[in-house]
Each structure stands twice: as structure tokens, then as C-alpha cells.
Design a protein around this motif. Structure first.
Motif, PDB file in Angstrom:
ATOM      1  N   SER A   1      -5.102  -0.810 -39.118  1.00 23.28           N
ATOM      2  CA  SER A   1      -5.585   0.333 -39.893  1.00 23.28           C
ATOM      3  C   SER A   1      -4.594   0.546 -41.025  1.00 23.28           C
ATOM      4  N   LEU A   2      -5.107   0.445 -42.249  1.00 18.68           N
ATOM      5  CA  LEU A   2      -4.219   0.420 -43.413  1.00 18.68           C
ATOM      6  C   LEU A   2      -4.440   1.622 -44.314  1.00 18.68           C
ATOM      7  N   GLN A   3      -3.347   2.170 -44.789  1.00 16.96           N
ATOM      8  CA  GLN A   3      -3.423   3.229 -45.794  1.00 16.96           C
ATOM      9  C   GLN A   3      -2.814   2.703 -47.083  1.00 16.96           C
ATOM     10  N   VAL A   4      -3.420   3.081 -48.204  1.00 14.45           N
ATOM     11  CA  VAL A   4      -2.847   2.727 -49.497  1.00 14.45           C
ATOM     12  C   VAL A   4      -1.776   3.760 -49.823  1.00 14.45           C
ATOM     13  N   ARG A   5      -0.588   3.284 -50.131  1.00 11.41           N
ATOM     14  CA  ARG A   5       0.535   4.206 -50.352  1.00 11.41           C
ATOM     15  C   ARG A   5       0.265   5.172 -51.492  1.00 11.41           C
TER      16      ARG A   5
END
Ligand SMILES: *Cc1c(COP(=O)(O)O)cnc(C)c1O
Length: 422
Positions: free
Chosen positions: A362-366
Motif C-alpha cells: 500500500s503506497l502513499q505519494v509523499r
């Protein structure tokens, strides 16, 4: 070095499960295959599904009602073929599992039996941010029994920094509230973060405090090699359209531990839960079949079960241990590529520890939620299929049956392209 076609191709060539990809229809994009990293949401179609469904259509056409006994796979005992394969996939005994209904329905039916609140013990524990359907289900169960969710629904918060649920959070909660908890309903893998849990540890802990323990394995079944029987859970339920590749809205699974197989529990009954040997005497008195099959209500939908059979046969052939080995390598490769090439663009919410996750990252864009949405759109338009979960998560799940190491590379290349363009 790892960010190169040569490296990814070499991993694909060394992959002993690589040929399984040919058993699936891979959706197309432009002139090639999509990079489909969305098996956590809807698994791809095994090519054998068309054949097994056509067989049922042909048998219905040619045999009518006689298909119950004379179809190639007779409809009357159809569920038993599924049962053994399903049991193997989740590490259960055949008597403990059944394919029926859909996930939320099964959660309700199992809570009828395993959520029996009284004035002293009426609470249900779930994780904060649980999948909405699970929360709606437990909240409505609490109300149905005349209790107040404001008091009786206990939600365990994630650590605000990591978004993950600390391993000792459930224990602290039970130390304080255990005496009034009737049921713990816990995910095998949390759908938003991809955090996986030690089912046995949770079941042991819950039982120590006198609670019933049930698992929602929507994101765990077909993803992790489960040992459901050994976990000691009272019950579990899962859908089959995610990692189990059984088709949109596919028939779901349910597990009831063997120690309850003969027990007389409160339950909603239907004729398909009646003992098979006397079901067709059509008597007025219900006699339950032992084990999970006793929870069946209706005669099962063969057209929904056929794709599941096709899919579970593939799982049987590949074997969960081998699938897990490849899955660990695939996800580790995707993670390593992201760290190396996209460290300043993306942050992973999913635990670093492979033991605490399955396929999914699960990835979040900084740069924030809006940038995240933009990236997600870019990926979808480029044929890299993941999914978006509010408020700000992109889920990418390379699955070992049909994904390649080169899919991980392609996805990262696509994200880099986007990052360099904004
Ligand atoms: C996918 C999912 C569901 C979906 O429920 P259905 O009854 O199959 O529509 C429910 N709970 C969880 C945790 C899920 O991941």
C-alpha cells in the motif's frame, strides 16, 4: 542493477511457477498485456473457467433435473468437490469448510452462532478502519441484540505514525475490556494497509479472555498459506473473487472449527444444512449435518461454484507453499525497486517485515493525496492496474499465479515516468 530488463527477465526465467500465467486471461493494453496488480480486488479469469461453465450449461441442456445425479460433476454432491480443495487452500479440515453465499452474508450467519451477547458480555472488538461491510455487519448485530454500538463496539486504533496496528494493542485492549468482550472479529490481512496478523496468537489471546474469535480472510485466502485449523479460531469467512480468482461476486467460503462440528449452536437453518442422508425425506424436523456444511441454507448455485472449482484446482496444482515462496520474492522485488528508484516519491504503509504481509504493498505519494490520485490515473491510463483506497492509498499486489517480476519492473518504470513529468 535490479532496475533492468535483464535482471527482471532473469528472475522470470528462474521462476518455477512462471507457466501458470498461461492459464489465465490477461487483459490487454495497447499492443500488450496489462500490468495487472489488482488481484487483491478482482483476481483474473482462469482460462479453464469457460470450459467448466460450458460443461454445466451442456449438462443442464441435455439432462435437465437429472443433472443433479448424472452431470459430469453431479450437482447434488457438487459442494464436496469444492470442500476438499477449499480446505487445502486455507489449512482446514474438510469438515470445517463450506462454499456458500457471499462474505458479508456468511459473517452474519456465523455471528448468529458465535456472537451471543448477554448483559455482562456484549462487546465486539474490531480494528479501527475495518472494511465498511464488516463494520456495518457487527454494528447491526449489536443493535439486533438490543445493545448499543456506542458502548459495545470496541475499535482498536492503529498507531497514528505508522498506520499499523501494534502487536500488543489487542492485548492491552483485552486486559482492560476482555471481561465484557463476546467476540473478536479480526482481519487476516488488513485491506487498506496490507498488514497481516498472526491468527493463532490472536485466537489464543481472545480465548484466554473468554471471547469467541472469528477471522475475515478476504485479503488472506489465496494470498497467505493459512493454518486455519491450527489457529484454533471459532469461525472464519472470506470472499473468493480476490486472490482466489473465482469471478466477480463469486461464492464465498466459511470455516467453523472442528470442535464445534457436533455442537448444538443457535443457528439459522435451511434444508441444505440438513443431514444429507435424510434431507430428501422432507421431514418437518431439522437434523443438522455435522461441521460447516450445517450452516448451508439453500441448494448451491452451480454456475457460481464451477469457476471456483476451476480456480482451486490451479491452487492445488501450484501448492500454497510454492506460491508463498514466489510471492515473497515478487513483493520483495517490487519493494526493493521502489526503495531504490522511488524513495523520494513513494512511501509504503505496508509492514517491511515479510511475515507481516502478503502480496500487497500500500503506497502513499509523499507529495500528498492529490498527487496520489494523479499518479493513480496515470497508472491506469498506462495499463498498470492497481486500485485506489481512500483517503490516499494506491494498492499494488503482484500475485504469484499470474504476475511476473517484469510486471513489477514495468510498474516502477511507469511511476518513475510520471514522477519525472510532474
Ligand atoms: C472485499 C471485502 C468484503 C466484501 O464483502 P462482500 O460481502 O463480498 O461484498 C468484506 N470485507 C472485507 C474485509 C473485504 O476485504
Amino acid at each position: 542493477m535490479i532496475f533492468s530488463n535483464d535482471y527482471a527477465d532473469q528472475l522470470d526465467r528462474a521462476d518455477s511457477l512462471a507457466s501458470f500465467r498461461d492459464r489465465f486471461h490477461i487483459p490487454k493494453h495497447a499492443n500488450g498485456d496489462q500490468i495487472y496488480l489488482c488481484g487483491n480486488s478482482l483476481g483474473l479469469q482462469p482460462k479453464s473457467v469457460k470450459t467448466v461453465l460450458q460443461q454445466e450449461l451442456d449438462d443442464w441442456e441435455a439432462l435437465g433435473v437429472e443433472g443433479h445425479f448424472h452431470a459430469k460433476h453431479p450437482w447434488m454432491p457438487y459442494h464436496s468437490e469444492l470442500r476438499d480443495l477449499l480446505a487445502e487452500t486455507v489449512g482446514a479440515r474438510p469438515v470445517e469448510v463450506v462454499a456458500m453465499n457471499s462474505l458479508t452474508v456468511n459473517l452474519h450467519l456465523l455471528m448468529v452462532s458465535f456472537y451471543r451477547p448477554n448483559a455482562e458480555r456484549a462487546a465486539i472488538v474490531i480494528e479501527q478502519g475495518a472494511f465498511p461491510s464488516d463494520r456495518y455487519a457487527v454494528e447491526s448485530q449489536i443493535r439486533f441484540h438490543g445493545f448499543d454500538p456506542a458502548e459495545c463496539l470496541i475499535e482498536i486504533a492503529a498507531d497514528p505514525d505508522t498506520g499499523l496496528i501494534p502487536t500488543d494493542a489487542l492485548e492491552s485492549c483485552l486486559r482492560e475490556h476482555g471481561h465484557r468482550v463476546a467476540l473478536i472479529l479480526w482481519p487476516g490481512v488488513q485491506y487498506r494497509t496490507g498488514q497481516a496478523f498472526d491468527l493463532k496468537a490472536i485466537a489464543d489471546l481472545g480465548h484466554f479472555y473468554g471471547c469467541r474469535v472469528g477471522f475475515d480472510l478476504a485479503h488472506a485466502a489465496g494470498n497467505l498459506p493459512l493454518q486455519l485449523h491450527d489457529s484454533g479460531a471459532d469461525f472464519a469467512a472470506w470472499c473468493s473473487y480476490k486472490y482466489l480468482n473465482s469471478g466477480p461476486g463469486a461464492i464465498a467460503g466459511a470455516f467453523v472449527h472442528e470442535r464445534h462440528a457436533q455442537a448444538v449452536l443457535p443457528r439459522f437453518n435451511g434444508w441444505w444444512g440438513h443431514r444429507q442422508d435424510t434431507r430428501f425425506q422432507m421431514g418437518p424436523e431439522f437434523k443438522g449435518t455435522p461441521g460447516a456444511e450445517g450452516w448451508q441454507l439453500s441448494n448451491p448455485p452451480i454456475f457460481a461454484m464451477a469457476p471456483m472449482r476451476a480456480s482451486l484446482e490451479i491452487f492445488h496444482e501450484a501448492g500454497m507453499p510454492a506460491l508463498r515462496r514466489k510471492s515473497l520474492a515478487l513483493t520483495a522485488y517490487l519493494e526493493a525497486l521502489i526503495r531504490q528508484e522511488l524513495g523520494d516519491v513513494l512511501r509504503s504503509v505496508t509492514p517491511d517485515d515479510p511475515e507481516q504481509r502478503g502480496c500487497q504493498l500500500s503506497l502513499q505519494v509523499r507529495a500528498g493525496r492529490d498527487a496520489g490520485k494523479q499518479l493513480f490515473e496515470h497508472l491506469m491510463q498506462s495499463g498498470v492496474i492497481g486500485d485506489w483506497r481512500e483517503p490516499d492509498v494506491i494498492r499494488l499486489s503482484p500475485t504469484p499465479l499470474y504476475n511476473r517480476f517484469s510486471d513489477c519492473l514495468g510498474a516502477v518504470r511507469c511511476i518513475k515516468q510520471w514522477a519525472e513529468s510532474v
